[in-house]
Motif scaffolding. Structure first.
Motif, PDB file in Angstrom:
ATOM      1  N   ASP A  93       2.597  53.908  34.642  1.00 44.68           N
ATOM      2  CA  ASP A  93       3.084  55.031  35.523  1.00 44.68           C
ATOM      3  C   ASP A  93       4.236  54.124  36.035  1.00 44.68           C
ATOM      4  O   ASP A  93       4.153  53.050  36.746  1.00 44.68           O
ATOM      5  N   GLU A  94       5.444  55.045  36.250  1.00 43.25           N
ATOM      6  CA  GLU A  94       6.476  54.604  37.116  1.00 43.25           C
ATOM      7  C   GLU A  94       6.467  55.474  38.404  1.00 43.25           C
ATOM      8  O   GLU A  94       5.837  56.673  38.234  1.00 43.25           O
ATOM      9  N   VAL A  95       7.158  55.274  39.152  1.00 46.68           N
ATOM     10  CA  VAL A  95       7.557  56.025  40.284  1.00 46.68           C
ATOM     11  C   VAL A  95       8.773  56.816  40.075  1.00 46.68           C
ATOM     12  O   VAL A  95      10.176  56.151  40.130  1.00 46.68           O
ATOM     13  N   PHE A  96       8.793  58.187  40.027  1.00 47.73           N
ATOM     14  CA  PHE A  96       9.965  58.880  39.806  1.00 47.73           C
ATOM     15  C   PHE A  96      10.592  59.518  41.346  1.00 47.73           C
ATOM     16  O   PHE A  96       9.735  60.008  42.158  1.00 47.73           O
ATOM     17  N   VAL A  97      11.729  59.516  41.214  1.00 41.46           N
ATOM     18  CA  VAL A  97      12.509  60.222  42.691  1.00 41.46           C
ATOM     19  C   VAL A  97      13.717  60.926  42.341  1.00 41.46           C
ATOM     20  O   VAL A  97      14.462  60.682  41.053  1.00 41.46           O
ATOM     21  N   ARG A  98      14.321  61.716  43.005  1.00 45.87           N
ATOM     22  CA  ARG A  98      15.567  62.363  42.742  1.00 45.87           C
ATOM     23  C   ARG A  98      16.725  61.395  43.032  1.00 45.87           C
ATOM     24  O   ARG A  98      16.620  60.250  43.782  1.00 45.87           O
ATOM     25  N   LYS A  99      17.953  61.893  42.312  1.00 49.11           N
ATOM     26  CA  LYS A  99      18.879  60.716  42.516  1.00 49.11           C
ATOM     27  C   LYS A  99      19.317  60.864  43.982  1.00 49.11           C
ATOM     28  O   LYS A  99      19.297  62.201  44.614  1.00 49.11           O
ATOM     29  N   GLY A 100      19.677  59.771  44.931  1.00 48.23           N
ATOM     30  CA  GLY A 100      19.943  60.080  46.127  1.00 48.23           C
ATOM     31  C   GLY A 100      18.923  59.618  47.150  1.00 48.23           C
ATOM     32  O   GLY A 100      19.085  59.683  48.368  1.00 48.23           O
ATOM     33  N   HIS A 101      17.676  59.333  46.511  1.00 53.06           N
ATOM     34  CA  HIS A 101      16.746  59.062  47.301  1.00 53.06           C
ATOM     35  C   HIS A 101      16.730  57.687  48.206  1.00 53.06           C
ATOM     36  O   HIS A 101      17.513  56.799  48.041  1.00 53.06           O
ATOM     37  N   PRO A 102      16.345  57.746  49.428  1.00 56.88           N
ATOM     38  CA  PRO A 102      16.530  56.407  50.310  1.00 56.88           C
ATOM     39  C   PRO A 102      16.034  55.320  49.809  1.00 56.88           C
ATOM     40  O   PRO A 102      16.751  54.292  50.189  1.00 56.88           O
ATOM     41  N   LEU A 103      15.326  55.214  48.611  1.00 54.11           N
ATOM     42  CA  LEU A 103      14.706  53.916  48.339  1.00 54.11           C
ATOM     43  C   LEU A 103      15.300  53.490  47.029  1.00 54.11           C
ATOM     44  O   LEU A 103      15.239  52.406  46.712  1.00 54.11           O
ATOM     45  N   LEU A 104      16.236  54.230  46.481  1.00 51.17           N
ATOM     46  CA  LEU A 104      16.986  53.767  45.342  1.00 51.17           C
ATOM     47  C   LEU A 104      17.986  52.634  45.788  1.00 51.17           C
ATOM     48  O   LEU A 104      18.471  52.625  46.896  1.00 51.17           O
ATOM     49  N   GLY A 105      17.782  51.706  44.792  1.00 52.35           N
ATOM     50  CA  GLY A 105      18.905  50.432  44.904  1.00 52.35           C
ATOM     51  C   GLY A 105      17.978  49.331  45.481  1.00 52.35           C
ATOM     52  O   GLY A 105      18.813  47.967  45.768  1.00 52.35           O
ATOM     53  N   GLN A 106      16.847  49.464  46.012  1.00 54.22           N
ATOM     54  CA  GLN A 106      16.078  48.269  46.541  1.00 54.22           C
ATOM     55  C   GLN A 106      14.961  48.111  45.832  1.00 54.22           C
ATOM     56  O   GLN A 106      14.192  48.991  44.996  1.00 54.22           O
ATOM     57  N   LEU A 107      14.202  46.781  46.138  1.00 54.85           N
ATOM     58  CA  LEU A 107      13.031  46.626  45.166  1.00 54.85           C
ATOM     59  C   LEU A 107      11.815  47.146  46.231  1.00 54.85           C
ATOM     60  O   LEU A 107      11.803  46.659  47.251  1.00 54.85           O
ATOM     61  N   CYS A 108      11.189  48.289  45.617  1.00 52.32           N
ATOM     62  CA  CYS A 108      10.264  48.962  46.535  1.00 52.32           C
ATOM     63  C   CYS A 108       8.700  48.119  46.254  1.00 52.32           C
ATOM     64  O   CYS A 108       8.417  47.892  45.247  1.00 52.32           O
ATOM     65  N   ASP A 109       7.899  48.318  47.640  1.00 49.45           N
ATOM     66  CA  ASP A 109       6.625  48.008  47.316  1.00 49.45           C
ATOM     67  C   ASP A 109       5.883  49.017  47.854  1.00 49.45           C
ATOM     68  O   ASP A 109       6.256  50.152  48.363  1.00 49.45           O
ATOM     69  N   ASN A 110       4.286  49.070  47.864  1.00 46.73           N
ATOM     70  CA  ASN A 110       3.597  50.134  48.176  1.00 46.73           C
ATOM     71  C   ASN A 110       3.723  50.416  49.493  1.00 46.73           C
ATOM     72  O   ASN A 110       3.451  51.649  49.850  1.00 46.73           O
ATOM     73  N   GLU A 111       4.241  49.629  50.549  1.00 49.60           N
ATOM     74  CA  GLU A 111       4.415  50.112  51.953  1.00 49.60           C
ATOM     75  C   GLU A 111       5.749  51.085  51.916  1.00 49.60           C
ATOM     76  O   GLU A 111       5.686  51.768  52.661  1.00 49.60           O
ATOM     77  N   ASP A 112       6.541  50.661  51.118  1.00 47.12           N
ATOM     78  CA  ASP A 112       7.738  51.303  51.191  1.00 47.12           C
ATOM     79  C   ASP A 112       7.381  52.748  50.592  1.00 47.12           C
ATOM     80  O   ASP A 112       7.812  53.933  51.237  1.00 47.12           O
ATOM     81  N   LEU A 113       6.682  52.788  49.615  1.00 42.06           N
ATOM     82  CA  LEU A 113       6.243  54.315  49.048  1.00 42.06           C
ATOM     83  C   LEU A 113       5.259  54.997  50.090  1.00 42.06           C
ATOM     84  O   LEU A 113       5.703  56.215  50.238  1.00 42.06           O
ATOM     85  N   ALA A 114       4.538  54.282  50.990  1.00 39.49           N
ATOM     86  CA  ALA A 114       3.528  55.259  51.776  1.00 39.49           C
ATOM     87  C   ALA A 114       4.470  55.774  52.898  1.00 39.49           C
ATOM     88  O   ALA A 114       3.984  56.769  53.443  1.00 39.49           O
ATOM     89  N   ARG A 115       5.748  55.524  52.984  1.00 40.22           N
ATOM     90  CA  ARG A 115       6.407  56.364  54.007  1.00 40.22           C
ATOM     91  C   ARG A 115       6.816  57.703  53.577  1.00 40.22           C
ATOM     92  O   ARG A 115       7.478  58.437  54.341  1.00 40.22           O
ATOM     93  N   PHE A 116       6.788  57.999  52.262  1.00 34.02           N
ATOM     94  CA  PHE A 116       7.276  59.380  51.694  1.00 34.02           C
ATOM     95  C   PHE A 116       6.026  60.012  51.060  1.00 34.02           C
ATOM     96  O   PHE A 116       5.280  59.526  50.534  1.00 34.02           O
ATOM     97  N   PRO A 117       6.230  61.361  50.933  1.00 33.68           N
ATOM     98  CA  PRO A 117       5.073  62.329  50.220  1.00 33.68           C
ATOM     99  C   PRO A 117       4.859  61.727  49.029  1.00 33.68           C
ATOM    100  O   PRO A 117       6.017  61.568  48.336  1.00 33.68           O
ATOM    101  N   THR A 118       3.690  61.989  48.452  1.00 30.90           N
ATOM    102  CA  THR A 118       3.613  61.824  46.904  1.00 30.90           C
ATOM    103  C   THR A 118       3.233  63.014  46.637  1.00 30.90           C
ATOM    104  O   THR A 118       2.501  64.017  46.943  1.00 30.90           O
ATOM    105  N   ILE A 119       3.941  63.305  45.187  1.00 32.42           N
ATOM    106  CA  ILE A 119       3.638  64.653  44.556  1.00 32.42           C
ATOM    107  C   ILE A 119       2.448  64.469  43.615  1.00 32.42           C
ATOM    108  O   ILE A 119       2.418  63.493  42.893  1.00 32.42           O
ATOM    109  N   ALA A 120       1.447  65.156  43.584  1.00 27.44           N
ATOM    110  CA  ALA A 120       0.230  64.921  42.565  1.00 27.44           C
ATOM    111  C   ALA A 120       0.150  66.193  41.675  1.00 27.44           C
ATOM    112  O   ALA A 120       0.001  67.277  42.181  1.00 27.44           O
TER     113      ALA A 120
END
Length: 307
Positions: free
Chosen positions: A167-194
């Protein structure tokens, strides 16, 4: 009576009792006797008999046309009965996740339609617990999905692994995390779609194992906002219209790119899991199910989007 009508059609077609008897594998006297019997039953003369053969009377011509219609109706009925038998004998009742439908199940179903054009097809798309429930209840015969960790013990269920999914983590173009190397703490700040059916319906199917608890803790799943849906298109709408993240099989990259959905950079994949086919044990020798399993394996070899 119907047998006499079929014999009459052959006699009327040949206009010769001896030739008709040969085609019908009857003796000439037997066929002649049967034609006299038919005339007696209908109380009308059907043939004018001459030294050169026979000719139909006016009543015979009328009966010949009607008898041919009866024959066609009978043959069509037999064909429909055979199609109905095939439709239920070879029907396909399969379950799969959205990703697997897109990547290879759709092609298998298309091949099945070509091989069995008169068979019923029922396809359930959903998450692995939902599909396990359908398999156990007999609503589907086979399903393709993730191996269910902590699956409650069912002696009559078999899992056939097909491949390892990442699994990879998908986001919309223009998402605040794009362009950086993300870890799980970065992901924790945003809602998850299940993408799943509400868990409470199937809580009895899965036990909470240390592995599952560790995964939830690693990704902060008990602490963060979750957007839950059982529709992939709804998930994509939510993804396009928010800063939510969507962990999903990497093989869907190409499909998601048409919706302007992209992946985040991470030091490692969000998750790895085994994907395979669940069957009832009593279906193990089912030729159709085993043929599908072999077909899935062959297709996966030639599917570049599957890791």
């Amino acid at each position: 009576m119907f047998k006499l009508m079929l014999q009459f059609i052959q006699v009327a077609k040949a206009q010769n009792v001896t030739q008709a008897a040969s085609v019908l594998c009857l003796s000439q006297p037997t066929l002649s006797h049967n034609m006299h019997k038919l005339e007696d039953k209908l109380d009308t003369k059907l043939f004018n008999r001459t030294s050169k053969g026979i000719k139909l009377t006016q009543s015979g011509e009328l009966l010949y046309e009607q008898a041919k219609m009866m024959q066609h109706l009978y043959e069509n009925t037999l064909i429909k009965l055979e199609k109905n038998k095939l439709r239920h004998h070879t029907e396909l009742k399969i379950g799969c996740g959205d990703a697997w439908w897109n990547l290879f199940i759709r092609d298998s179903v298309r091949d099945f339609r070509n091989d069995f054009p008169h068979s019923n097809i029922a396809i359930d798309v959903g998450d692995h617990l939902h599909l396990m429930s359908l398999l156990l209840s007999g609503d589907i015969n086979i399903f393709v999905g993730h191996e269910i960790l902590g699956l409650a013990k069912y002696e009559d269920v078999l899992f056939h692994p097909l491949f390892i999914n990442v699994d990879e983590v998908f986001v919309r173009k223009g998402h605040p995390l794009l362009g950086q190397l993300c870890d799980n703490e970065d992901l924790a700040r945003f809602p998850t779609i299940a993408l799943r059916t509400p868990n409470q319906r199937f809580v009895h199917l899965q036990n909470q194992t240390p592995e599952l608890r560790s995964f939830d803790k690693l990704h902060y799943l008990q602490e963060k906002v979750t957007y839950q849906t059982n529709s992939l298109l709804t998930a994509l709408d939510l993804l396009q219209d928010s800063d939510a993240i969507f962990p999903y099989p990497s093989g869907m990259k190409s499909y998601f790119s048409t919706f302007d959905i992209v992946t985040l950079k991470m030091p490692e994949h969000f998750n790895r899991s085994s994907v395979g086919v669940y069957l009832h044990k009593d279906k193990k020798q089912d030729q159709q199910a085993m043929a599908l399993l072999a077909q899935f394996r062959e297709m996966i070899k030639n599917t570049p989007n599957i890791t």
